[in-house]
Design a protein around this motif. Sequence first.
Motif, PDB file in Angstrom:
ATOM      1  N   LEU A 182      91.122 -97.674  45.591  1.00  0.00           N
ATOM      2  CA  LEU A 182      91.167 -97.095  46.934  1.00  0.00           C
ATOM      3  C   LEU A 182      92.450 -97.523  47.616  1.00  0.00           C
ATOM      4  CD1 LEU A 182      89.288 -95.468  48.951  1.00  0.00           C
ATOM      5  CD2 LEU A 182      88.729 -97.672  49.944  1.00  0.00           C
ATOM      6  N   GLU A 183      93.029 -96.623  48.398  1.00  0.00           N
ATOM      7  CA  GLU A 183      94.240 -96.948  49.147  1.00  0.00           C
ATOM      8  C   GLU A 183      93.921 -97.896  50.290  1.00  0.00           C
ATOM      9  OE1 GLU A 183      97.140 -93.108  48.933  1.00  0.00           O
ATOM     10  OE2 GLU A 183      95.327 -92.889  50.118  1.00  0.00           O
ATOM     11  N   ASP A 184      94.785 -98.858  50.487  1.00  0.00           N
ATOM     12  CA  ASP A 184      94.660 -99.800  51.595  1.00  0.00           C
ATOM     13  C   ASP A 184      95.317 -99.183  52.821  1.00  0.00           C
ATOM     14  OD1 ASP A 184      94.116-101.997  53.084  1.00  0.00           O
ATOM     15  OD2 ASP A 184      95.659-103.272  52.206  1.00  0.00           O
ATOM     16  N   MET A 223      88.734 -96.886  35.517  1.00  0.00           N
ATOM     17  CA  MET A 223      88.799 -96.892  36.971  1.00  0.00           C
ATOM     18  C   MET A 223      88.480 -95.500  37.491  1.00  0.00           C
ATOM     19  SD  MET A 223      89.656 -99.120  39.458  1.00  0.00           S
ATOM     20  CE  MET A 223      90.592-100.273  38.450  1.00  0.00           C
ATOM     21  N   VAL A 224      87.939 -95.456  38.690  1.00  0.00           N
ATOM     22  CA  VAL A 224      87.749 -94.209  39.430  1.00  0.00           C
ATOM     23  C   VAL A 224      88.695 -94.246  40.626  1.00  0.00           C
ATOM     24  CG1 VAL A 224      86.184 -92.850  40.837  1.00  0.00           C
ATOM     25  CG2 VAL A 224      85.388 -93.806  38.685  1.00  0.00           C
ATOM     26  N   GLY A 225      89.701 -93.376  40.615  1.00  0.00           N
ATOM     27  CA  GLY A 225      90.631 -93.300  41.731  1.00  0.00           C
ATOM     28  C   GLY A 225      90.105 -92.377  42.818  1.00  0.00           C
ATOM     29  N   VAL A 226      90.075 -92.851  44.055  1.00  0.00           N
ATOM     30  CA  VAL A 226      89.517 -92.102  45.185  1.00  0.00           C
ATOM     31  C   VAL A 226      90.604 -91.926  46.233  1.00  0.00           C
ATOM     32  CG1 VAL A 226      87.782 -92.056  46.998  1.00  0.00           C
ATOM     33  CG2 VAL A 226      87.190 -92.965  44.752  1.00  0.00           C
ATOM     34  N   ASP A 227      90.878 -90.684  46.579  1.00  0.00           N
ATOM     35  CA  ASP A 227      91.838 -90.355  47.635  1.00  0.00           C
ATOM     36  C   ASP A 227      91.070 -89.988  48.894  1.00  0.00           C
ATOM     37  OD1 ASP A 227      94.387 -89.751  48.799  1.00  0.00           O
ATOM     38  OD2 ASP A 227      93.894 -87.630  48.571  1.00  0.00           O
ATOM     39  N   THR A 228      91.345 -90.680  49.986  1.00  0.00           N
ATOM     40  CA  THR A 228      90.642 -90.472  51.251  1.00  0.00           C
ATOM     41  C   THR A 228      91.352 -89.403  52.066  1.00  0.00           C
ATOM     42  OG1 THR A 228      90.002 -92.799  51.238  1.00  0.00           O
ATOM     43  CG2 THR A 228      89.743 -91.597  53.298  1.00  0.00           C
ATOM     44  N   ALA A 270      88.414 -87.290  47.236  1.00  0.00           N
ATOM     45  CA  ALA A 270      88.815 -86.684  45.972  1.00  0.00           C
ATOM     46  C   ALA A 270      88.834 -87.787  44.922  1.00  0.00           C
ATOM     47  CB  ALA A 270      90.186 -86.020  46.085  1.00  0.00           C
ATOM     48  N   ALA A 271      87.937 -87.703  43.922  1.00  0.00           N
ATOM     49  CA  ALA A 271      87.772 -88.764  42.932  1.00  0.00           C
ATOM     50  C   ALA A 271      88.062 -88.233  41.545  1.00  0.00           C
ATOM     51  CB  ALA A 271      86.352 -89.332  42.986  1.00  0.00           C
ATOM     52  N   ALA A 275      96.415 -87.035  43.635  1.00  0.00           N
ATOM     53  CA  ALA A 275      96.587 -88.332  44.294  1.00  0.00           C
ATOM     54  C   ALA A 275      95.530 -89.322  43.838  1.00  0.00           C
ATOM     55  CB  ALA A 275      96.529 -88.153  45.816  1.00  0.00           C
ATOM     56  N   GLY A 276      94.300 -88.843  43.566  1.00  0.00           N
ATOM     57  CA  GLY A 276      93.273 -89.725  43.026  1.00  0.00           C
ATOM     58  C   GLY A 276      93.668 -90.308  41.679  1.00  0.00           C
ATOM     59  N   ILE A 277      94.318 -89.493  40.833  1.00  0.00           N
ATOM     60  CA  ILE A 277      94.806 -89.998  39.552  1.00  0.00           C
ATOM     61  C   ILE A 277      95.892 -91.051  39.771  1.00  0.00           C
ATOM     62  CG2 ILE A 277      95.954 -89.350  37.401  1.00  0.00           C
ATOM     63  CD1 ILE A 277      94.663 -86.616  37.634  1.00  0.00           C
ATOM     64  N   ALA A 278      96.802 -90.781  40.697  1.00  0.00           N
ATOM     65  CA  ALA A 278      97.870 -91.741  40.981  1.00  0.00           C
ATOM     66  C   ALA A 278      97.307 -93.066  41.484  1.00  0.00           C
ATOM     67  CB  ALA A 278      98.832 -91.138  42.014  1.00  0.00           C
ATOM     68  N   ILE A 279      96.295 -93.004  42.340  1.00  0.00           N
ATOM     69  CA  ILE A 279      95.682 -94.232  42.864  1.00  0.00           C
ATOM     70  C   ILE A 279      95.002 -94.997  41.738  1.00  0.00           C
ATOM     71  CG2 ILE A 279      93.883 -95.100  44.402  1.00  0.00           C
ATOM     72  CD1 ILE A 279      94.520 -92.670  46.216  1.00  0.00           C
TER      73      ILE A 279
END
Length: 540
Positions: free
Chosen positions: A377-379, A313-318, A324-325, A457-461
């Motif tokens: 991605l965060e909802d 997965m690629v976690g992306v923080d908006t 931030a990916a 945060a991208g890692i957490a997502i």
Amino acid sequence: MTEQPKKRQLRTIDAPFVALGPSGVAIRDRLKHLTPQDEKVLRLVGEHLGHLASLDLAARCADGNDHDAQRWAARKHGLTAASSSRWAGSITKATHDQWALSRRCQLAHIQSLEAGIRTLKHRLSLPIGERGTKRAAGGYRSKGEWFDKSRRLQVLEHRLDAARADREAGRVHVVRGGRRLLNNRHNLEKTQITEAEWRQRWEAERWFLAADGESGKRLGNETIRVTPDGEVPIKLPTPLAHLANSKHGRYILMSRVSFQHRGEEWADRIEDNRAVAYRIHLDVSRGRWYLSASWQRPVVQTIPLATARANGMVGVDTNADHFAAYRLDTHGNPVGEPHRFYYDLSGSADHRDAQIRHAITQVLHWTKSAGAKAIGLEDLDFAAEKTREKHGRRKRFRQLVSGMPTGRLKARLVSMAAEAGLVIVAVDPAYTSQWGGQHWQKPLVTPRRTMSRHDAAGIAIGRRALGHPIRRRTAPPPHDQSDRVGHRTVQAERGVRGREETRRPVTEHAHDARARTGKHQGTRATSASKTVRDARSARQ
């Protein structure tokens, strides 16, 4: 005896899910080389149908909650006599969509007022100067501010009563052409446009030149057609039939249309006579005419969540100015270096939209090059977080939250990812920044790598999208292999075989010894006593 502080109750975290793909498609091309007669016909048709659309919207708003099928049939019958049955159907459908949108906006406005009133009442009930907490705001700073907020509470309560009365009566407030453009009429100096320029924009926005598609009909539309070779014939309303230059009351434009984007998909639809809706509009500032084609796609079943997680997965923080990916493998471990994709949300709406599309394109290209098939991605939804009463004096923060186009971002990312063959996994945004910074920011810092809170945060997502807990597994307890010092952060679940056994050695020497002997080296060899070592040293 001192009281123990109450443990903070965490809210329930929703399970991640695979976001649905786009349900519609829209493409656009410019109408070039129009003759003066073509522009004259387009203006007359748009003005005539726009007038009918205004009358129909006023009639629908007057009906309110008493609207039924008979009233709709009567309105459509009256419009058919002044245009055609298909033009009347397009106008009434647009009217119903506008009225329904206004009702949804009215409900959102009422909910926003209720949230603001609750916040004001809570803060007014507290003593002046009382400090707030992370979960609730404190009292106001001075008596003057308390008095001003008490007056604002009365204003909001009056607005809420009026909004509730309108909703119960079925009244909506709609402006054909846009309320923002209407307000510009009273501020021409600030907008730096003349009254004549404003009038041109106002009239162009109130025109109606849109036709709904119809499956089974020739080329998918009987009112506005586009042939495979790009010819655009338009069915003229009955009062303007004398302007036709073709049979059956049609006017053929001199311009030719060629859709470069999704042109093959559009050609397949019109060859199969499937519905395609068209809209013609004028960009007054540029003096250009455009034709837009749109159609609906069938609902496609998304792939299972397990399949989306197969390649990591690629976690992306908006954030307000960048994405931030971070790339994660299937076990939730960070791979490689963090990546940031910047954008600028200042300026006009077109500039912001272009910046978002450019940043999303970079994210998609990097995801495919990294070998992942899904993006976490965060909802996000800041609908209830923008109120002036919630954030008080934090004007900069309110502007920051309001400026993040979360709705458009999700729609853009989902549609563009579907075209690129990627999947979007939406996760609950609760505690991702807090826990990511707590468990992942410091351990990943190296002399050549700087980790920000957004990267963590991208890692957490990404871990939440993969189904793993955000907290990282800690090192074994010191001294020995028992849990004398304390338990690990993450413990094995009940039912896991071997959960009560002694942990395996984790050092390289222990692994090498076990590989050589084929069994676990539980004890070490007995060393010589200190007396023997001293005697040996004396002889040497």
